[in-house]
Motif scaffolding. Structure first.
Motif, short mmCIF file in Angstrom:
data_model
loop_
_atom_site.label_atom_id
_atom_site.label_comp_id
_atom_site.label_asym_id
_atom_site.label_seq_id
_atom_site.Cartn_x
_atom_site.Cartn_y
_atom_site.Cartn_z
N PHE A 120 -2.29 -3.55 9.26
CA PHE A 120 -0.94 -4.09 9.04
C PHE A 120 -0.93 -3.82 7.10
CE2 PHE A 120 -1.66 -6.68 12.65
CZ PHE A 120 -1.04 -6.35 13.41
N GLN A 121 -2.04 -3.95 6.88
CA GLN A 121 -2.27 -3.23 5.60
C GLN A 121 -0.43 -3.00 4.75
OE1 GLN A 121 -5.35 -1.21 2.80
NE2 GLN A 121 -4.78 -3.34 0.87
N TYR B 153 1.10 -9.83 -1.96
CA TYR B 153 0.57 -8.65 -1.28
C TYR B 153 -1.20 -8.95 -2.15
CZ TYR B 153 -2.05 -3.38 -0.37
OH TYR B 153 -2.89 -2.56 0.18
N ALA C 71 5.95 -11.97 4.66
CA ALA C 71 7.40 -12.07 6.01
C ALA C 71 7.96 -12.82 4.77
CB ALA C 71 6.63 -13.09 6.90
N VAL D 50 0.12 -13.58 3.38
CA VAL D 50 1.06 -13.14 4.92
C VAL D 50 2.22 -13.30 4.87
CG1 VAL D 50 0.63 -11.85 6.75
CG2 VAL D 50 -1.51 -11.20 5.30
N TYR E 203 6.50 -10.07 -3.14
CA TYR E 203 6.24 -9.28 -2.47
C TYR E 203 5.09 -8.27 -2.81
CZ TYR E 203 4.54 -5.32 0.88
OH TYR E 203 4.47 -4.58 1.78
N GLN F 136 3.80 -1.14 2.52
CA GLN F 136 3.11 -1.58 1.16
C GLN F 136 3.77 -0.38 0.40
OE1 GLN F 136 0.77 -0.87 -2.02
NE2 GLN F 136 -0.07 -0.32 0.10
N PHE G 110 10.30 -4.44 8.95
CA PHE G 110 8.57 -5.01 8.30
C PHE G 110 8.18 -6.25 8.10
CE2 PHE G 110 9.49 -0.73 5.20
CZ PHE G 110 8.42 -0.15 5.76
N ILE H 210 6.75 -7.02 11.53
CA ILE H 210 5.26 -6.13 11.75
C ILE H 210 4.52 -7.76 10.63
CG2 ILE H 210 4.29 -4.80 10.58
CD1 ILE H 210 6.64 -2.84 11.41
N ALA H 211 5.42 -8.17 9.78
CA ALA H 211 4.30 -8.96 8.67
C ALA H 211 4.01 -10.19 9.77
CB ALA H 211 4.87 -9.52 7.63
N THR I 33 3.20 -3.14 7.30
CA THR I 33 4.38 -4.11 6.65
C THR I 33 5.05 -3.29 5.62
OG1 THR I 33 2.08 -5.53 5.10
CG2 THR I 33 2.63 -6.04 7.52
N SER J 30 1.91 -9.50 11.97
CA SER J 30 0.70 -9.41 10.83
C SER J 30 -0.18 -11.07 10.73
CB SER J 30 0.39 -8.55 9.99
OG SER J 30 1.15 -9.07 8.94
#
Length: 560
Positions: free
Chosen positions: A371-372, A469, A438, A434, A465, A377, A528, A531-532, A375, A535
């Motif tokens: 997930f790192q 992160y 998102a 996280v 973001y 990055q 993305f 997906i966040a 998402t 996660s």
């Protein structure tokens, strides 16, 4: 000060005398505090103190800053606890001066990884310049340039596979020495490359060093540092990666107008690699790794045990073979023997990592590093320059300066995570970070869809973001990876997690452009963001809190 029968000394003075038999009492300590240990149970039943206070012995009041934490024991049943290893490892005496070097030299492996990222951004510009490259083969095709940029990434993938095969045999110390040698060899070959083929070989060798270093560094730090600061130190390794990126950006900005400057950008990694290798050479091996080899019958049991005692003494700044280290090793051996009493002495099969507690650990660690990356990055920062330019930032006209600005912000937020990880814990930082990731992705999608007239929203979303992160996935994922696997499969488990990290990084990096063309930037960021959110659910429901637990505690309590 006179003693009063109605004011008994704290019960934990009894425990302290049992736990540290060699510690002398200060003259100010009341003589009635010396109570027969056999009376401890009844004593507690009568007085049941609500709090405990430990006097600091005179021998620990010197100039060096020390932490002196007594391990609390529950004697209400009249017997000591079954497992003593957690007390010895989770709360113990240590000096900061003895912690610095065992952290610093492994962390240089992370710094060299980050440096490659930062230096490559400037080196690729220098390589393609007819005037500044200093070579005749500067006219690289898109595929050739892509191989130069991603060469170390492919090497890191191979290094992760290599770590799975040989890391447990080599041990954490020798693995990091090997990584330093590969850093030195790869950086030197790249810097002096007479042609593209040689340069690509150098990039591949450097990447092999990255794969081994990113596997061995968190292992060594987590297994050798005191548990009460494990989160801080493993997270500091992430800070060193960001420092490396910044160093690469700075070197690139200074050498960008120098003929053949790309050689210096890559070559400066060599002396840092030498420092890392020499530092690891003088450090002791991981005591936990030595004890694991002893329990598995991979050498003389007594010799490995003595080496572990000596290593632990050095790591804690104590006299060689001191009684405290000897007791801690004995208690850890009891824990290991109990955990593996039904195991065979040889190494387990490949499938062992995917069975029982090992599978649970792999789901947690592998899920975090996956997930790192997915998402977004590796991709979000591609838009950093255009976003800042749209917002009217003058620094955005210079790509190198923009990179430095983003890098400095990453450094600041990583430092915040380092300061809070052992205070707030892993889960709060992950959940908060996280959630912010998102939100930032949704804002970026909205900017490209219908808020293009408000560039300040895009800038705020970008910084949100990056900041979120760096306080969550950035440092916490690697921290959890380093501590969640059982000792028996820790080396192979972490190598698989590192492999999953670099593989997913490669997939996201190469899939970004076609996905952008198919979906558009606004829908890609929205994907993305979805997906966040997934996660976030993963963290809430599957990721445990490991703050303050010893590695043995994590194995016995969380992975059951």
């Amino acid at each position: 000060m006179a003693c009063s029968a109605s004011t008994p000394p704290p019960l934990n003075l009894i425990n302290l005398s049992l736990h540290h038999r060699t510690t002398k009492r200060s003259k100010a300590t009341c003589s009635c505090s010396h109570i027969n240990p056999r009376l401890a149970s009844s004593y507690k039943d009568h007085f049941a103190p609500s709090s405990a206070h430990y006097p600091i012995p005179p021998s620990y009041s010197g100039r060096r800053l020390r932490f002196y934490v007594g391990a609390q024991r529950d004697f209400s049943s009249g017997q000591p606890p079954d497992s003593l290893a957690s007390d010895a490892t989770s709360q113990e005496e240590f000096s900061w001066s003895s912690v610095i070097l065992p952290f610093l030299f492994p962390a240089l492996g992370g710094l060299l990884f980050g440096y490659d990222i930062g230096a490559t951004s400037g080196a690729t510009i220098s390589l393609q310049s007819p005037e500044l490259s200093g070579i005749t083969w500067f006219n690289l095709s898109a595929i050739q340039l892509g191989l130069v940029v991603s060469g170390s990434l492919y090497g890191a993938l191979l290094g992760s596979l290599l770590a799975f095969a040989v890391a447990d045999f080599l041990g954490r110390k020798r693995e990091l020495i090997t990584a330093a040698f590969l850093y030195l060899l790869g950086g030197s070959i790249t810097a002096y490359a007479p042609e593209l083929g040689v340069l690509l070989v150098g990039r591949l060798l450097y990447g092999l060093g990255i794969g081994l270093a990113m596997h061995g560094a968190p292992l060594y730090i987590a297994e050798t540092c005191p548990s009460q600061i494990r989160g801080t130190l493993v997270s500091l390794k992430e800070l060193f990666i960001v420092l490396g990126i910044l160093l690469g950006y700075f070197v690139g900005s200074f050498q960008i107008n120098t003929v053949g400057g790309w050689r210096f950008m890559y070559g400066i990694s060599a002396p840092i690699a030498v420092l890392m290798g020499l530092g690891m050479w003088i450090l002791p091996s991981s005591p936990r790794w030595l004890l694991l080899r002893a329990v598995q019958g991979k050498g003389s049991f007594q010799e490995l045990k003595e080496q572990a005692i000596f290593s632990l003494s050095r790591l804690r700044g104590r006299p060689p073979g001191d009684k405290v280290s000897e007791r801690q090793v004995e208690e850890t051996l009891v824990s290991l023997k109990s955990a593996y009493e039904e195991e065979k002495s040889e190494e387990g099969s490949f499938l062992e990592v995917f069975q029982g507690p090992n599978l649970k650990a792999f789901i947690i660690a592998g899920g975090l590093v996956l997930f790192q990356q997915i998402t977004g990055q590796p991709s979000v920062l591609y838009y950093a320059g255009p976003i800042l330019q749209n917002a009217g930032f003058s620094a955005a006209s210079d790509a190198a300066k923009v990179s430095v600005v983003i890098g400095l912000f990453k450094l600041l937020m990583t430092w915040i995570a380092v300061l809070k990880v052992d205070d707030l814990g892993r889960r709060p930082l992950l959940i908060g970070g996280v959630s912010g990731i998102a939100l930032s992705l949704v804002l970026l999608s909205a900017y490209y869809k219908f808020l293009g007239g408000f560039p300040v929203i895009a800038v705020g979303a970008l910084l949100l973001y990056v900041g979120c992160y760096q306080i969550s996935f950035g440092p916490i994922s690697w921290l959890m990876v380093s501590e969640i696997f059982p000792l028996r499969t820790r080396g192979r488990g972490i190598s698989l997690a590192v492999l999953a990290n670099f593989a997913s990084n490669a997939v996201v990096t190469f899939a970004f452009s076609p996905l952008k063309e198919i979906l558009g930037a606004e829908n890609l960021f929205l994907l993305f963001g979805a997906i966040a959110l997934l996660s976030l659910l993963f963290v809430v429901f599957l990721v445990p809190e490991t703050k303050g637990l010893s590695l043995e505690d994590i194995e016995s309590k969380i992975l059951k």
